[in-house]
Design an enzyme around this catalytic site. Structure first.
Site, PDB file in Angstrom:
ATOM      1  N   ASN A 186      -0.777   5.091   7.812  1.00  0.00           N
ATOM      2  CA  ASN A 186       0.588   5.324   7.336  1.00  0.00           C
ATOM      3  C   ASN A 186       0.649   5.916   5.924  1.00  0.00           C
ATOM      4  OD1 ASN A 186      -0.320   2.837   6.367  1.00  0.00           O
ATOM      5  ND2 ASN A 186       1.707   1.929   6.326  1.00  0.00           N
ATOM      6  N   PRO A 210     -11.719   6.071   7.376  1.00  0.00           N
ATOM      7  CA  PRO A 210     -10.278   6.302   7.497  1.00  0.00           C
ATOM      8  C   PRO A 210      -9.782   6.000   8.902  1.00  0.00           C
ATOM      9  CG  PRO A 210     -11.448   8.386   7.635  1.00  0.00           C
ATOM     10  CD  PRO A 210     -12.490   7.328   7.384  1.00  0.00           C
ATOM     11  N   ALA A 211      -8.478   5.851   9.036  1.00  0.00           N
ATOM     12  CA  ALA A 211      -7.874   5.632  10.351  1.00  0.00           C
ATOM     13  C   ALA A 211      -8.152   6.826  11.249  1.00  0.00           C
ATOM     14  CB  ALA A 211      -6.374   5.412  10.209  1.00  0.00           C
ATOM     15  N   GLU A 212      -8.355   6.553  12.538  1.00  0.00           N
ATOM     16  CA  GLU A 212      -8.684   7.619  13.486  1.00  0.00           C
ATOM     17  C   GLU A 212      -7.556   8.620  13.668  1.00  0.00           C
ATOM     18  OE1 GLU A 212      -7.537   3.791  15.612  1.00  0.00           O
ATOM     19  OE2 GLU A 212      -8.965   4.372  14.067  1.00  0.00           O
ATOM     20  N   GLY A 265      -4.467  -3.074   6.738  1.00  0.00           N
ATOM     21  CA  GLY A 265      -4.165  -2.935   8.154  1.00  0.00           C
ATOM     22  C   GLY A 265      -3.558  -4.208   8.701  1.00  0.00           C
ATOM     23  N   SER A 266      -3.707  -4.416   9.983  1.00  0.00           N
ATOM     24  CA  SER A 266      -3.069  -5.549  10.645  1.00  0.00           C
ATOM     25  C   SER A 266      -3.759  -6.860  10.292  1.00  0.00           C
ATOM     26  CB  SER A 266      -3.088  -5.363  12.152  1.00  0.00           C
ATOM     27  OG  SER A 266      -4.397  -5.530  12.660  1.00  0.00           O
ATOM     28  N   THR A 267      -2.996  -7.946  10.368  1.00  0.00           N
ATOM     29  CA  THR A 267      -3.553  -9.266  10.117  1.00  0.00           C
ATOM     30  C   THR A 267      -4.632  -9.593  11.141  1.00  0.00           C
ATOM     31  OG1 THR A 267      -1.497 -10.037   9.109  1.00  0.00           O
ATOM     32  CG2 THR A 267      -3.001 -11.722   9.924  1.00  0.00           C
ATOM     33  N   GLU A 287      -5.094  -6.267   2.416  1.00  0.00           N
ATOM     34  CA  GLU A 287      -3.639  -6.098   2.406  1.00  0.00           C
ATOM     35  C   GLU A 287      -3.236  -5.971   3.855  1.00  0.00           C
ATOM     36  OE1 GLU A 287      -0.365  -4.224   3.082  1.00  0.00           O
ATOM     37  OE2 GLU A 287      -1.251  -2.562   1.941  1.00  0.00           O
ATOM     38  N   ARG A 315      11.926   4.694   4.826  1.00  0.00           N
ATOM     39  CA  ARG A 315      10.837   5.512   4.299  1.00  0.00           C
ATOM     40  C   ARG A 315       9.707   5.549   5.334  1.00  0.00           C
ATOM     41  NH1 ARG A 315       6.619   4.332   0.106  1.00  0.00           N
ATOM     42  NH2 ARG A 315       7.290   2.174   0.340  1.00  0.00           N
ATOM     43  N   SER A 479       6.882  -0.246  -5.256  1.00  0.00           N
ATOM     44  CA  SER A 479       5.472   0.098  -5.456  1.00  0.00           C
ATOM     45  C   SER A 479       5.298   1.038  -6.639  1.00  0.00           C
ATOM     46  CB  SER A 479       4.900   0.752  -4.196  1.00  0.00           C
ATOM     47  OG  SER A 479       4.978  -0.119  -3.090  1.00  0.00           O
ATOM     48  N   GLU A 496      -4.125  -5.024  -5.561  1.00  0.00           N
ATOM     49  CA  GLU A 496      -4.540  -3.646  -5.791  1.00  0.00           C
ATOM     50  C   GLU A 496      -3.618  -3.002  -6.813  1.00  0.00           C
ATOM     51  OE1 GLU A 496      -6.642  -2.483  -1.585  1.00  0.00           O
ATOM     52  OE2 GLU A 496      -4.538  -1.959  -1.819  1.00  0.00           O
TER      53      GLU A 496
END
Length: 516
Positions: A186, A210-212, A265-267, A287, A315, A479, A496
């Site tokens: 994202n 990185p994410a695919e 990413g996801s929990t 995170e 957003r 942020s 972070e």
């Protein structure tokens, strides 16, 4: 292969030069019109070299479904090679003076700014977010490199006076070692620089997976890091397909040469990586998922709350970990807020391709994401919720969903206790402050929370009572590189950004200096 740092006067040993990634460069063949061929890469980036893999996987534009190209599908062998390269580079990089590391990060920042539009176009192509948002992400990303280039020179230790006259206690801060960085789709640029900037500033080396869905941004950053003179092996990227993600992630996170894991990413995935880290007791920062409440009290400025709600919720089409997921609105201003919020959505939101002028809502990342939003809306309606606007897939394309506003939402609905990650705004009516706080804190995650009030006492009470890591008071966008980002409960570990972010990549060493 040893790394050559090519830094003058840095005190690092002069090692044999490793081939840089300049020749030959395998760019994305037949780059789509309008995308910057100079920054598009297909191979993994390991030890300062562009390396192909035995297989490739496709990257698609979520807005059109068009193929953007084939990217190296790195496997366990490539992952381990990247860790070895990072480990070898760490031997010298850790000894490079902070001023030199600062200068290199600053050069990387400068190159990002110079290539801001091209980097943004890559993000829009592979992620789908509107170009204006993508440009904002690139700037936000670059600012992390700028920030940590400055923080690199502010890693201070301590001298402690003990009980004995002839001793002093020294506290040194030293880099933890090789860090594995696993990032989401994202924010395919910002989630890298927020982690990597801190790691490199501290003296660590990194391997990025990185994410695919969005590997092109990570590889473009590698090209700019190379141009900036970041030494071979310090920044490595191993893209891989969804099919290989588990085995590559496991290989990276269990490798004995890795000292640190940073994941966004996801929990559910975070828990798996924590298990991997446990066997060798690696440092972790995570995170994870959010379920942000957005509370509007009777004392709020309703117009300002509506503006904040719009910014917070929509957003990136609602695909942010800190976007508002539940709108809790006090009974006295409920109807007014809903009316004005619906009007603002109608007036301000435009669904379309992110490259089109005026688009504010791009596609969701894939059809699975659309199906989740659809499921949440269907569940809510079946249990008594009312659709004020939206509520279905958008005619623009299969990955698009209408910005949706629901009322009469109750705690028993999926959208009230699951993160939607899409353009859905469910409104829950409440009566008292205590009730709102109890609903907000009922989640097992706690990343961000927002509330609007003009009552100073209420502001203090609620800000302190919300069980989240970040609170927006009369503000929907919170942020910034200067402030710590992170959550509590099952939303993660560590922080972070900010002056605290670099601590995640540093170990404290106590030295007892006697005989004085």
């Amino acid at each position: 292969m040893a790394a050559c740092f090519r830094l003058r006067g840095c005190g690092a040993p002069r090692l044999p030069p490793a081939p840089r990634g300049r020749a030959p460069l395998r760019r994305l063949a037949g780059a789509p019109a309008g995308l910057p061929a100079a920054l598009l890469r297909t191979d993994g980036f390991v030890g300062g070299r562009w390396r192909p893999a035995a297989a490739t996987f496709p990257v698609h534009d979520p807005a059109t479904g068009a193929a953007l190209g084939q990217v190296a599908d790195c496997g366990v062998a490539e992952a381990r090679a990247a860790v070895r390269a990072a480990s070898e580079a760490f031997r010298s990089w850790r000894g490079v003076p902070a001023k030199e590391r600062s200068s290199l990060l600053r050069k990387w920042y400068d190159l990002m700014i110079q290539n801001q539009d091209d980097l943004a176009r890559i993000i829009t192509a592979e992620n789908g977010k509107p170009l204006k948002e993508a440009q904002g992400e690139v700037l936000y990303s670059a600012l992390f490199l700028e920030w940590f280039s400055e923080e690199a020179r502010r890693v201070y230790g301590d001298v402690i006076g003990g009980p004995a006259r002839d001793r002093r206690g020294l506290v040194l801060k030293q880099p933890v070692g090789v860090a594995v960085v696993i990032t989401p789709w994202n924010f395919p640029s910002a989630m890298i620089t927020r982690k990597v900037g801190a790691a490199l500033a501290a003296g660590c080396t990194v391997v990025v997976k990185p994410a695919e869905d969005t590997p092109l941004s990570a590889l473009a950053l590698a090209e700019l890091a190379d141009q900036a003179g970041i030494p071979p092996g310090v920044y490595n990227v191993v893209p891989c397909s969804r099919q290989k993600a588990k085995e590559v992630g496991e290989a990276l996170c269990t490798d004995p040469l890795v000292s640190k894991i940073s994941f966004t990413g996801s929990t559910a995935t975070g828990k798996i990586l924590l298990h991997y880290a446990a066997d060798s007791v690696k440092r972790v920062s995570m995170e994870l998922g959010g379920h942000a409440p957005f509370i509007v009290f009777d004392s709020a400025d309703v117009d300002r709350a509506v503006a904040g709600a719009l910014a917070s919720k929509f957003r990136n089409s609602g695909q942010t970990c800190v976007c508002s997921n539940r709108f809790l609105v006090q009974r006295g201003i409920h109807d007014s807020f809903v009316k004005k919020f619906g009007e603002a959505m109608e007036r301000s939101l435009r669904v379309g391709n992110g490259f089109e002028e005026g688009t504010t809502q791009g596609p969701l990342i894939n059809e699975k994401a659309v199906e989740k939003v659809e499921k949440h809306v269907s569940d809510a309606v079946s249990k008594g919720a009312t659709v004020v606007m939206g509520g279905k897939r958008h005619q623009f394309g299969k990955n698009f969903f209408e910005p949706t506003l629901l009322t009469e939402v109750t705690q028993g609905m999926l959208c009230a206790h699951e993160e939607t990650f899409g353009p859905l705004a469910p409104v829950i009516k409440f009566d008292t402050e205590e009730e709102a706080v109890a609903i907000a804190n009922a989640a097992d995650v706690g990343l961000a929370g927002y509330f609007y009030s003009r009552d100073p006492a209420q502001i203090w009470r609620v800000a302190e009572q919300l069980e989240v890591g970040m609170v927006g008071v009369n503000e929907g966008l919170i942020s910034t590189v200067e402030c710590p980002f992170g959550g509590v409960k099952q939303s993660g570990l560590g922080r972070e950004g900010s002056k605290y972010g670099i601590d995640e990549y540093l170990e404290l060493k106590y030295v007892c200096y006697g005989g004085l």
